[in-house]
Design an enzyme around this catalytic site. Structure first.
Site, PDB file in Angstrom:
ATOM      1  N   GLU A  19      30.175 -58.795  66.855  1.00  0.00           N
ATOM      2  CA  GLU A  19      30.251 -59.865  65.872  1.00  0.00           C
ATOM      3  C   GLU A  19      28.919 -60.590  65.867  1.00  0.00           C
ATOM      4  O   GLU A  19      28.383 -60.904  66.925  1.00  0.00           O
ATOM      5  CB  GLU A  19      31.346 -60.841  66.318  1.00  0.00           C
ATOM      6  N   GLY A  74      26.136 -63.258  63.203  1.00  0.00           N
ATOM      7  CA  GLY A  74      26.141 -64.256  62.155  1.00  0.00           C
ATOM      8  C   GLY A  74      26.375 -63.644  60.789  1.00  0.00           C
ATOM      9  O   GLY A  74      26.820 -64.320  59.858  1.00  0.00           O
ATOM     10  N   GLY A  89      28.344 -60.999  60.160  1.00  0.00           N
ATOM     11  CA  GLY A  89      29.753 -60.634  60.038  1.00  0.00           C
ATOM     12  C   GLY A  89      30.166 -59.731  61.194  1.00  0.00           C
ATOM     13  O   GLY A  89      29.451 -59.618  62.186  1.00  0.00           O
ATOM     14  N   SER A  90      31.321 -59.079  61.034  1.00  0.00           N
ATOM     15  CA  SER A  90      31.822 -58.216  62.107  1.00  0.00           C
ATOM     16  C   SER A  90      31.293 -56.798  61.937  1.00  0.00           C
ATOM     17  O   SER A  90      31.007 -56.353  60.827  1.00  0.00           O
ATOM     18  CB  SER A  90      33.351 -58.174  62.068  1.00  0.00           C
ATOM     19  N   ASP A 103      12.865 -60.961  64.196  1.00  0.00           N
ATOM     20  CA  ASP A 103      14.120 -61.276  64.871  1.00  0.00           C
ATOM     21  C   ASP A 103      14.301 -60.419  66.122  1.00  0.00           C
ATOM     22  O   ASP A 103      15.381 -59.907  66.385  1.00  0.00           O
ATOM     23  CB  ASP A 103      15.291 -61.084  63.901  1.00  0.00           C
TER      24      ASP A 103
HETATM   25  N1  LIG Z   1      24.862 -49.509  64.995  1.00  0.00           N
HETATM   26  C1  LIG Z   1      25.608 -50.066  65.937  1.00  0.00           C
HETATM   27  N2  LIG Z   1      26.225 -49.320  66.870  1.00  0.00           N
HETATM   28  C2  LIG Z   1      26.981 -49.885  67.834  1.00  0.00           C
HETATM   29  N3  LIG Z   1      27.165 -51.215  67.977  1.00  0.00           N
HETATM   30  C3  LIG Z   1      26.564 -52.023  67.085  1.00  0.00           C
HETATM   31  C4  LIG Z   1      25.767 -51.504  66.026  1.00  0.00           C
HETATM   32  N4  LIG Z   1      25.290 -52.549  65.294  1.00  0.00           N
HETATM   33  C5  LIG Z   1      25.767 -53.654  65.890  1.00  0.00           C
HETATM   34  N5  LIG Z   1      26.542 -53.355  66.954  1.00  0.00           N
HETATM   35  C6  LIG Z   1      27.241 -54.309  67.848  1.00  0.00           C
HETATM   36  O1  LIG Z   1      27.620 -55.413  67.094  1.00  0.00           O
HETATM   37  C7  LIG Z   1      27.060 -56.617  67.657  1.00  0.00           C
HETATM   38  C8  LIG Z   1      26.778 -57.590  66.553  1.00  0.00           C
HETATM   39  O2  LIG Z   1      25.639 -57.186  65.849  1.00  0.00           O
HETATM   40  P1  LIG Z   1      24.954 -58.109  64.787  1.00  0.00           P
HETATM   41  O3  LIG Z   1      23.622 -57.536  64.516  1.00  0.00           O
HETATM   42  O4  LIG Z   1      25.854 -58.306  63.633  1.00  0.00           O
HETATM   43  O5  LIG Z   1      24.824 -59.526  65.474  1.00  0.00           O
HETATM   44  P2  LIG Z   1      23.859 -60.028  66.617  1.00  0.00           P
HETATM   45  O6  LIG Z   1      22.612 -59.224  66.641  1.00  0.00           O
HETATM   46  O7  LIG Z   1      24.640 -60.066  67.881  1.00  0.00           O
HETATM   47  O8  LIG Z   1      23.539 -61.480  66.164  1.00  0.00           O
HETATM   48  P3  LIG Z   1      22.688 -61.897  64.884  1.00  0.00           P
HETATM   49  O9  LIG Z   1      23.697 -62.241  63.861  1.00  0.00           O
HETATM   50  O10 LIG Z   1      21.900 -63.053  65.308  1.00  0.00           O
HETATM   51  O11 LIG Z   1      21.851 -60.717  64.492  1.00  0.00           O
HETATM   52  C9  LIG Z   1      25.827 -56.130  68.423  1.00  0.00           C
HETATM   53  O12 LIG Z   1      25.480 -57.012  69.441  1.00  0.00           O
HETATM   54  C10 LIG Z   1      26.317 -54.791  68.956  1.00  0.00           C
HETATM   55  O13 LIG Z   1      27.039 -54.978  70.137  1.00  0.00           O
END
Ligand SMILES: Nc1ncnc2c1ncn2[C@@H]1O[C@H](COP(=O)(O)OP(=O)(O)OP(=O)(O)O)[C@@H](O)[C@H]1O
Ligand SMILES: [Mg+2]
Length: 421
Positions: A82, A84, A86-87, A209
């Protein structure tokens, strides 16, 4: 930086030094294409329309229904993370037909579903497609495609089974074994290569970022950068920087960028230094649950990084004995350089890659060195590094409207650059 926020800087504030003559003024709503950069010469960057971006030849357009089926109706137990934006859901597709596949068959995907309303979310969604649709490198995550249907906006990536680096470094759950020193150094090198590629003449992109949650790991711990929603085209011609509204994540953003909105490749190098410190220490860049004086990792760790006697207070107690003093000092020295307050004293990402490669080649990256070097003892670690809290707030894209404070944000005044949601 002295601020203690761990949330993402969601809002942008305009560049603040008044003068624009020297800068490439960029409309944040206009995305510049990379397809025009056909060679190493500086071909003018032409903004691409939304239609052009969405038609990138490497990208698929998925229907919402297909992604719904692929993720088993966006079932809560398909959520792998999850942020910022979304999920993020795990799902399965047939790559040829782009139709949903039975769980366990076909290609595993990560579908990121935008849950915020409004322009900013759409912009980040589009920026991601713009950059990842055109940039391909072993250390960048692969974007299979997107979905744009009614209000639904999704991004469909290759699935990285080991998730993000922050989970491995900071989660204390027993199923997350601490990453070894050798793997940490490999991940640092992979991530550095990803950034170096973005900074190269071929791409000329500033990532903006760089943080542990945006570094994803495949089953062999190969690291790939994800999340290009804040990426920007680098300056062109003789321009030194691009002027932007300040965005990023507290704790990772370079102080001069926070203060002026002037974005350069060296802003990414600073963030790399922060991540390197997190990798060495197993501590988050910002954590208000740590004892006072230790909230900000960079501020706390800096004095220890130059001392052979005190470096172990910074190092993660869980990897004691896996590295030599010499290796620790080399990495600490690299971190210090990356974290130089003066951007021109920071190395380029190419130089960072070379330093980390040398470390790996010198057999110093994964094993304890000479007996002279074997000075890693439990007593060197500060008590706080062992009793560290596991609950440090995870920095991500939460909107915030707090006023700025702290060293990196003291100039210009918050009133001149209000953070709004
Ligand atoms: N391609 C992917 N494969 C596996 N897990 C993923 C993938 N992309 C994202 N995730 C999982 O989802 C989580 C959330 O990712 P997301 O990029 O939405 O948010 P974040 O990086 O934690 O925060 P921000 O919103 O600040 O970028 C990641 O920390 C990771 O654990
Ligand atoms: Mg992310």
């Amino acid at each position: 930086m002295g601020c203690c926020f761990s949330a993402r800087i969601k809002a942008e504030s305009p560049p603040r030094n008044g003068s624009t003559s020297n800068y490439v003024s960029k409309d944040e709503d206009t995305l510049s294409g990379l397809s025009s950069k056909v060679s190493l010469t500086s071909v003018p960057q032409t903004p691409r329309t939304e239609g052009e971006i969405l038609q990138s030849e490497n990208l698929n357009s998925f229907s919402f229904n297909e992604l719904k089926t692929a993720t088993r109706n966006f079932r809560p137990d398909s959520v792998v993370g999850e942020g910022g934006f979304g999920s993020v859901f795990k799902g399965w597709i047939d790559e040829q037909t782009l139709t949903a596949a039975k769980p366990g068959t076909g290609t595993v995907i990560a579908a990121k579903r935008l849950n915020q309303e409004g322009f900013q979310g759409h912009n980040e969604w589009l920026a991601e497609i713009n950059y990842l649709g055109q940039l391909h490198h072993p250390n960048l995550v692969k974007l299979f495609g997107y979905c744009l249907e009614d209000d639904h906006r999704l991004l469909v990536y290759e699935f990285l089974p080991k998730g993000s680096l922050d989970n491995h470094l900071f989660r204390r759950a027993s199923y997350f074994q601490p990453l070894s020193w050798g793997i940490r150094m490999k991940v640092a090198l992979d991530a550095a290569k990803g950034l170096a590629f973005l900074h190269s003449d071929e791409a000329k992109v500033i990532y903006r970022d760089f943080k542990t949650s945006n570094i994803l790991l495949d089953s062999n711990y190969n690291a790939k950068l994800s999340d290009f929603g804040l990426a920007k085209d680098g300056p062109v011609g003789d321009k030194s920087h691009v002027s932007t509204r300040v965005m990023g994540t507290y704790g990772y953003a370079a102080p001069e960028y926070m203060a002026t909105g002037h974005l350069t490749k060296k802003s990414d190098v600073y963030s790399f230094g922060v991540v390197l410190l997190e990798i060495m220490s197993g501590k988050r860049a910002m954590d208000k649950n740590r004892p006072s004086g230790e909230h900000n990792l960079v501020e706390w760790a800096k004095p220890y990084l130059t001392s052979k006697r005190r470096i172990f207070q910074v190092m993660d107690a869980r990897i004691e004995g896996q590295y030599s003093l010499r290796a620790a000092m080399k990495v600490a020295n690299l971190a210090i350089q990356c974290l130089s307050v003066e951007p021109r004293f920071r190395p380029t990402m190419e130089e960072v890659v070379r330093t980390l490669e040398q470390l790996q080649d010198s057999n110093d990256s994964g094993s304890v060195g000479s007996s002279r070097d074997q000075t890693v003892r439990k007593s060197h670690h500060s008590s706080s590094s062992r009793s560290r809290s596991s609950s440090g707030a995870r920095p991500h894209r939460r909107s915030m409207n707090n006023s700025l404070n702290g060293e990196g944000t003291s100039n210009p005044k918050p009133s001149a650059s209000p953070l709004v949601t």
